[in-house]
Design a protein around this motif. Structure first.
Motif, mmCIF file in Angstrom:
data_model
loop_
_atom_site.group_PDB
_atom_site.id
_atom_site.type_symbol
_atom_site.label_atom_id
_atom_site.label_comp_id
_atom_site.label_asym_id
_atom_site.label_seq_id
_atom_site.Cartn_x
_atom_site.Cartn_y
_atom_site.Cartn_z
ATOM 1 N N GLY A 1 70.445 -2.167 52.081
ATOM 2 C CA GLY A 1 70.180 -2.906 50.866
ATOM 3 C C GLY A 1 70.770 -4.295 50.867
ATOM 4 N N ILE A 2 70.334 -5.100 49.895
ATOM 5 C CA ILE A 2 70.804 -6.463 49.706
ATOM 6 C C ILE A 2 71.293 -6.577 48.264
ATOM 7 C CG2 ILE A 2 70.159 -8.907 49.728
ATOM 8 C CD1 ILE A 2 67.715 -8.045 51.482
ATOM 9 N N VAL A 3 72.498 -7.049 48.068
ATOM 10 C CA VAL A 3 73.037 -7.157 46.713
ATOM 11 C C VAL A 3 72.143 -8.074 45.877
ATOM 12 C CG1 VAL A 3 74.999 -7.799 45.271
ATOM 13 C CG2 VAL A 3 75.389 -6.852 47.548
ATOM 14 N N SER A 4 71.667 -7.546 44.736
ATOM 15 C CA SER A 4 70.771 -8.310 43.888
ATOM 16 C C SER A 4 71.309 -8.483 42.470
ATOM 17 C CB SER A 4 69.397 -7.630 43.819
ATOM 18 O OG SER A 4 68.509 -8.315 42.961
ATOM 19 N N PHE A 5 71.861 -7.402 41.895
ATOM 20 C CA PHE A 5 72.269 -7.433 40.489
ATOM 21 C C PHE A 5 73.570 -6.668 40.347
ATOM 22 C CE2 PHE A 5 72.383 -5.446 36.293
ATOM 23 C CZ PHE A 5 72.059 -6.490 35.438
ATOM 24 N N THR A 6 74.522 -7.241 39.617
ATOM 25 C CA THR A 6 75.805 -6.579 39.406
ATOM 26 C C THR A 6 76.126 -6.530 37.922
ATOM 27 O OG1 THR A 6 77.107 -8.628 39.586
ATOM 28 C CG2 THR A 6 76.645 -7.427 41.628
ATOM 29 N N ASP B 1 61.536 -1.251 43.992
ATOM 30 C CA ASP B 1 62.027 -1.593 45.335
ATOM 31 C C ASP B 1 63.540 -1.797 45.333
ATOM 32 O OD1 ASP B 1 61.874 -3.981 43.820
ATOM 33 O OD2 ASP B 1 61.786 -5.190 45.653
ATOM 34 N N VAL B 2 64.278 -0.885 44.700
ATOM 35 C CA VAL B 2 65.722 -1.057 44.570
ATOM 36 C C VAL B 2 66.472 0.231 44.896
ATOM 37 C CG1 VAL B 2 65.493 -2.854 42.814
ATOM 38 C CG2 VAL B 2 65.705 -0.463 42.109
ATOM 39 N N LEU B 3 67.754 0.048 45.210
ATOM 40 C CA LEU B 3 68.708 1.127 45.379
ATOM 41 C C LEU B 3 69.882 0.858 44.446
ATOM 42 C CD1 LEU B 3 69.026 1.139 49.295
ATOM 43 C CD2 LEU B 3 67.668 2.753 47.939
ATOM 44 N N CYS B 4 70.597 1.916 44.073
ATOM 45 C CA CYS B 4 71.853 1.757 43.336
ATOM 46 C C CYS B 4 72.971 2.352 44.175
ATOM 47 C CB CYS B 4 71.799 2.480 41.990
ATOM 48 S SG CYS B 4 70.927 1.601 40.696
#
Length: 346
Positions: free
Chosen positions: A310-315, A278-281
């Motif tokens: 999208g919602i920022v989750s991981f950087t 359930d993610v985008l890059c």
């Protein structure tokens, strides 16, 4: 966010509810060497009409992907603001008085004053007149109880308050975390939460709800991030930042982390990695999301409207030379959860 990191992300920034920031003085938007623009997902009008029911048309199952109110563009005095949200079913609501988190913008314990300097911890994005989307990790830190969100702020400096677009603080009624997010794990799957405000959010030419889509953006789509996160390894942005990025195919995204020696760090958050999740890059050379941008929006501009993707989750690392694509919770994957909260749907 330096030229590399596109923004301090956060259009709403708990502080910025979503403003027409790139039209504002003092807001930096890095569009140099912008990536190509495949067609982004289009906002879908409700069968009842974008701004209200149409006589003779049967009502359809309500969904935030086809709202009965105007979205994605500035409100004027003539804009229809009807928002029939229905009843709400709540799941795993965190008590904002005892420990959710202040990361969404400005954490104000007790009373609040929109003229006070803004302390930004996370971002959030308004999607209706009472609800904002953010990441679950932003609202589950017991050391940072979240009491209010600020919408409309373009700067965190009290000395430059004239640059702000009438910021307003809204007390939080409750926080609803995705029922499948595990707060006791380092995993970031289902990293999404909704913040409900006590009072109705007043929309205007600067603060207005994003459109939400149930369509996934294809790789290469130009997207935009905005916020107050780190602009390098140590310094945060004092002005809301924006930058153009491009959607990166998840397999390519994984390979970039692997090539940079960051696979183990990525697996800590995503044990099954990114494909078919359930993610985008999204990223672009020299630009990207950094710490402090979590919870903020990734959006596209389509047909004159801003569409939340999208919602920022991981950087990854925030060094310009080591910047990697950010990983975002895909909004399209979580329409059922959003609808269950806003409309009380099973």
């Amino acid at each position: 966010m330096t030229s590399f990191r596109w923004w301090g992300l956060l259009v709403v920034v708990m502080v910025v509810g979503f403003s027409n920031t790139h039209a504002q003085e003092g807001v930096a938007r890095d569009t140099s060497t912008a990536p190509p623009r495949p067609t982004p997902p289009q906002p879908r009008p409700n069968a009842e009409g974008a701004t209200g029911p149409v006589p003779g048309v049967l009502p359809v199952r309500p969904t935030i992907a086809r709202p009965d109110f105007d979205c994605g563009r500035p409100y004027t005095t003539s804009t229809t603001t009807n928002n029939n949200r229905g009843s709400s079913r709540r799941t795993r609501a965190a008590n904002p008085q005892t420990g959710s988190q202040p990361d969404i913008g400005a954490s104000q314990a007790g009373g609040h004053d929109s003229s006070e300097p803004l302390r930004v911890f996370c971002g959030a994005s308004p999607i209706s007149d009472h609800f904002l989307l953010t990441s679950a990790t932003c609202v589950l830190d017991p050391d940072r109880p979240l009491y209010s969100v600020r919408l409309g702020a373009l700067t965190t400096s009290e000395n430059e308050s004239s640059l702000n677009s009438r910021p307003v603080d809204y007390d939080i009624k409750q926080i609803i975390v995705h029922p499948e997010f595990d707060p006791h794990s380092t995993e970031r799957y289902n990293d999404v939460a909704l913040i409900e405000t006590v009072d109705r959010i007043q929309f205007n030419e600067y603060v207005f709800p994003y459109c939400v889509t149930d369509q996934l953006p294809p790789p290469g789509t130009t997207v935009i991030g905005a916020g107050f996160g780190l602009v390098n390894e140590t310094h945060s942005a004092s002005h809301l930042q924006e930058a153009d990025l491009a959607v990166v195919e998840t397999a390519d995204c994984q390979e970039q982390y692997q090539s940079a020696g960051q696979e183990q760090r990525l697996r800590t958050a995503y044990p099954k990695l990114l494909k078919n999740q359930d993610v985008l890059c999204a990223g672009f050379p020299g630009r990207g999301a950094c710490k402090g941008d979590e919870g903020g929006p990734l959006f596209a501009e389509s047909a004159g409207r801003r569409v939340l993707l999208g919602i920022v989750s991981f950087t990854g690392p925030c060094s310009k030379d080591a910047l990697l694509p950010g990983v975002y919770t895909s909004v399209a994957h979580h329409i059922p959860f959003i609808d269950s909260v806003i409309y009380g749907l099973p």
